[in-house]
Scaffold this active site. Structure first.
Site, PDB file in Angstrom:
ATOM      1  N   SER A   1       1.317 -17.625  58.140  1.00 37.37           N
ATOM      2  CA  SER A   1       0.040 -17.808  58.621  1.00 37.37           C
ATOM      3  C   SER A   1      -1.062 -17.044  57.645  1.00 37.37           C
ATOM      4  O   SER A   1      -0.549 -16.016  57.007  1.00 37.37           O
ATOM      5  CB  SER A   1      -0.389 -17.210  60.078  1.00 37.37           C
TER       6      SER A   1
ATOM      7  N   TYR B   1       0.719 -10.914  66.925  1.00 36.89           N
ATOM      8  CA  TYR B   1       0.871 -12.157  66.171  1.00 36.89           C
ATOM      9  C   TYR B   1       0.482 -11.754  64.633  1.00 36.89           C
ATOM     10  O   TYR B   1       1.326 -12.214  63.673  1.00 36.89           O
ATOM     11  CB  TYR B   1      -0.145 -12.961  66.504  1.00 36.89           C
TER      12      TYR B   1
HETATM   13  C1  BGC Z   1      -2.788 -19.302  64.186  1.00 37.84           C
HETATM   14  C2  BGC Z   1      -3.928 -20.334  64.929  1.00 37.84           C
HETATM   15  C3  BGC Z   1      -5.373 -20.035  64.075  1.00 37.84           C
HETATM   16  C4  BGC Z   1      -5.287 -19.929  62.680  1.00 37.84           C
HETATM   17  C5  BGC Z   1      -6.499 -19.610  61.752  1.00 37.84           C
HETATM   18  C6  BGC Z   1      -3.025 -19.492  62.896  1.00 37.84           C
HETATM   19  O1  BGC Z   1      -1.853 -18.918  62.382  1.00 37.84           O
HETATM   20  O2  BGC Z   1      -1.630 -19.792  65.070  1.00 37.84           O
HETATM   21  O3  BGC Z   1      -4.045 -20.204  66.312  1.00 37.84           O
HETATM   22  O4  BGC Z   1      -6.348 -21.003  64.381  1.00 37.84           O
HETATM   23  O5  BGC Z   1      -4.026 -19.255  62.209  1.00 37.84           O
HETATM   24  O6  BGC Z   1      -6.945 -18.534  62.630  1.00 37.84           O
END
Ligand code: BGC
Length: 266
Positions: free
Chosen positions: A152, A165
């Site tokens: 991410s 996360y």
């Molecule tokens: C998340 C999303 C988010 C995006 C940008 C991703 O890794 O799972 O929920 O919109 O990052 O912030």
């Protein structure tokens, strides 16, 4: 550039919806036999497998919780039983359980780290054991196996209210780089993809209506991403077209990681 994954077997975790489902479809369209892993959503995973089989591809759905060692071992054993080989792992399963740090329960911290980070480790370890035994399959691929870790933008961008996360994705980056350093000389190719805001169930509330307008302020390219933006990169990183790409993360985010808030500021 013509990409073919004919004769290759791909396993995509968390493939009953979102980026995982898109990746599974794209890999199948490129000729790979695909294992569609799901945790709780058997129905859409089975439906996707049927859809791929009906259109001339090869796919099966297998349930497994990637945070559980015995589930992962079974998932990879069933993959070999079904298709005989494994050439591509897309370690994609991921989840959010958002809360401010002061309010975050240990259970929510552990669950997100368990799926997003430990799950990627367990799957990568199982894939590496198979790749090492299998070696290079002549005429199939130049590499002895490929792993694509779904990360991410939050492996780089801190994210208040999402510490479990963000920490898991920061971990995925080092997991990916360390594994790549460890096994590249065996011709196993490991890379990551860092998606930005891609329209899926995980961020539905942020990608619709007024919230979407606000989100767009963070995306210089001016649109929210689609699953296909990521799926096409998965196919590329899984193929010999990317044979010299080793241990790197491809940011696919419309420029989100360029810190656009700094335009005319700072
Ligand atoms: C998340 C999303 C988010 C995006 C940008 C991703 O890794 O799972 O929920 O919109 O990052 O912030």
């Amino acid at each position: 550039m013509q990409i073919s994954l004919e004769q290759q077997v791909a396993l995509v975790t968390g493939a009953s919806s979102g980026i995982g489902a898109g990746a599974a479809k794209a890999l199948a369209a490129a000729g790979a036999a695909v294992v569609i892993n799901y945790n709780s959503q058997a129905e859409p995973a089975e439906a996707l497998a049927r859809q791929i089989n009906d259109s001339g591809g090869r796919a099966i759905a297998i349930g497994a919780d990637v945070s559980k060692e015995e589930d992962v071992e079974r998932l990879f054993a069933q993959t070999l039983d079904a298709f005989g080989f494994l050439d591509i792992l897309v370690a994609n399963s991921g989840m959010q359980k958002d809360a401010k740090a002061v309010d975050m329960s240990l259970a929510d911290w552990n669950q997100v780290i368990g799926v997003n980070l430990t799950g990627q480790f367990l799957c990568a370890r199982a894939a590496l054991r198979i790749f090492t035994q299998q070696g290079i399959r002549e005429g199939v691929s130049k590499a002895a196996g490929k792993i694509i870790h779904m990360s991410s933008v939050h492996q780089r961008i801190p994210w208040a209210g999402h510490v479990n996360y963000a920490a898991s994705k920061g971990g995925v980056d080092m997991l990916m780089q360390t594994l790549a350093q460890e096994v590249s000389q065996q011709k196993i190719r490991i890379n990551g993809i860092a998606p930005g805001a891609i329209r899926t169930a995980i961020n539905r509330a942020e990608t619709e209506g007024d919230a979407a307008q606000k989100l767009l302020e963070l995306i210089p390219y001016g649109r929210i991403g689609d699953v296909d933006d990521i799926a096409s990169a998965v196919v590329f990183l899984a193929s010999d077209a990317s044979d010299y790409i080793v241990g790197t993360t491809l940011f696919i985010d419309g420029g989100m990681s360029l810190y656009p808030e700094f335009r005319g500021n700072g």
